[in-house]
Write an enzyme that holds these catalytic residues in place. Structure first.
Site, PDB file in Angstrom:
ATOM      1  N   LEU A 183       0.835  -1.207   0.000  1.00 55.00           N
ATOM      2  CA  LEU A 183       0.000   0.000   0.000  1.00 55.00           C
ATOM      3  C   LEU A 183       0.866   1.251   0.000  1.00 55.00           C
ATOM      4  O   LEU A 183       0.880   2.018   0.962  1.00 55.00           O
ATOM      5  CB  LEU A 183      -0.936   0.006   1.207  1.00 55.00           C
ATOM      6  CG  LEU A 183      -2.173  -0.851   1.101  1.00 55.00           C
ATOM      7  CD1 LEU A 183      -3.040  -0.709   2.342  1.00 55.00           C
ATOM      8  CD2 LEU A 183      -2.978  -0.520  -0.136  1.00 55.00           C
ATOM      9  N   HIS A 184       1.585   1.465  -1.087  1.00 57.53           N
ATOM     10  CA  HIS A 184       2.336   2.713  -1.234  1.00 57.53           C
ATOM     11  C   HIS A 184       1.370   3.781  -1.732  1.00 57.53           C
ATOM     12  O   HIS A 184       0.158   3.581  -1.741  1.00 57.53           O
ATOM     13  CB  HIS A 184       3.547   2.514  -2.157  1.00 57.53           C
ATOM     14  CG  HIS A 184       3.181   2.135  -3.555  1.00 57.53           C
ATOM     15  ND1 HIS A 184       2.878   3.060  -4.519  1.00 57.53           N
ATOM     16  CD2 HIS A 184       3.057   0.923  -4.150  1.00 57.53           C
ATOM     17  CE1 HIS A 184       2.581   2.437  -5.659  1.00 57.53           C
ATOM     18  NE2 HIS A 184       2.691   1.135  -5.448  1.00 57.53           N
ATOM     19  N   ALA A 185       1.860   4.915  -2.167  1.00 60.75           N
ATOM     20  CA  ALA A 185       1.030   6.088  -2.452  1.00 60.75           C
ATOM     21  C   ALA A 185      -0.149   5.828  -3.391  1.00 60.75           C
ATOM     22  O   ALA A 185      -1.281   6.181  -3.074  1.00 60.75           O
ATOM     23  CB  ALA A 185       1.897   7.223  -2.996  1.00 60.75           C
ATOM     24  N   ASP A 237      -0.890  -2.045  -8.913  1.00 55.73           N
ATOM     25  CA  ASP A 237       0.323  -1.623  -9.632  1.00 55.73           C
ATOM     26  C   ASP A 237       0.255  -2.063 -11.087  1.00 55.73           C
ATOM     27  O   ASP A 237       0.779  -1.412 -11.969  1.00 55.73           O
ATOM     28  CB  ASP A 237       1.572  -2.191  -8.968  1.00 55.73           C
ATOM     29  CG  ASP A 237       1.751  -1.636  -7.561  1.00 55.73           C
ATOM     30  OD1 ASP A 237       1.692  -0.408  -7.396  1.00 55.73           O
ATOM     31  OD2 ASP A 237       1.925  -2.431  -6.637  1.00 55.73           O
TER      32      ASP A 237
END
Length: 90
Positions: free
Chosen positions: A14-16, A87
């Protein structure tokens, strides 16, 4: 109150970008939704900083909890999003 456990599907966790998509989807729900690791205090799923602070990695299990009108539908929508490889959609 309803809850579901789901595995983070995004290869980078859960990156940006995935966190932002989750927060935006949570903000569209009528129900109040929280997210967190099972057994730990959850955070508001509508708060980008809180969701990012979880630093959830790919394959990690998170628990979504919703209460109020539309709680079950909110969980369905958010669980599907969290399980997807966001992604790959970039």
């Amino acid at each position: 109150m309803h809850s579901i456990r789901i595995t983070v599907g995004s290869t980078s966790g859960l990156h940006a970008r995935p966190a932002s998509l989750l927060v935006q989807a949570a903000a569209r729900q009528q129900a109040k939704v929280t997210v967190g690791r099972p057994g730990q205090p959850p955070v508001d799923a509508r708060s980008l900083l809180s969701v990012l602070a979880l630093a959830a990695r790919h394959g990690e299990t998170l628990e979504l909890t919703a209460s109020g009108d539309g709680a079950e539908q909110a969980l369905e929508v958010l669980a599907e999003l969290l399980a997807a490889d966001l992604d790959a959609a970039a």
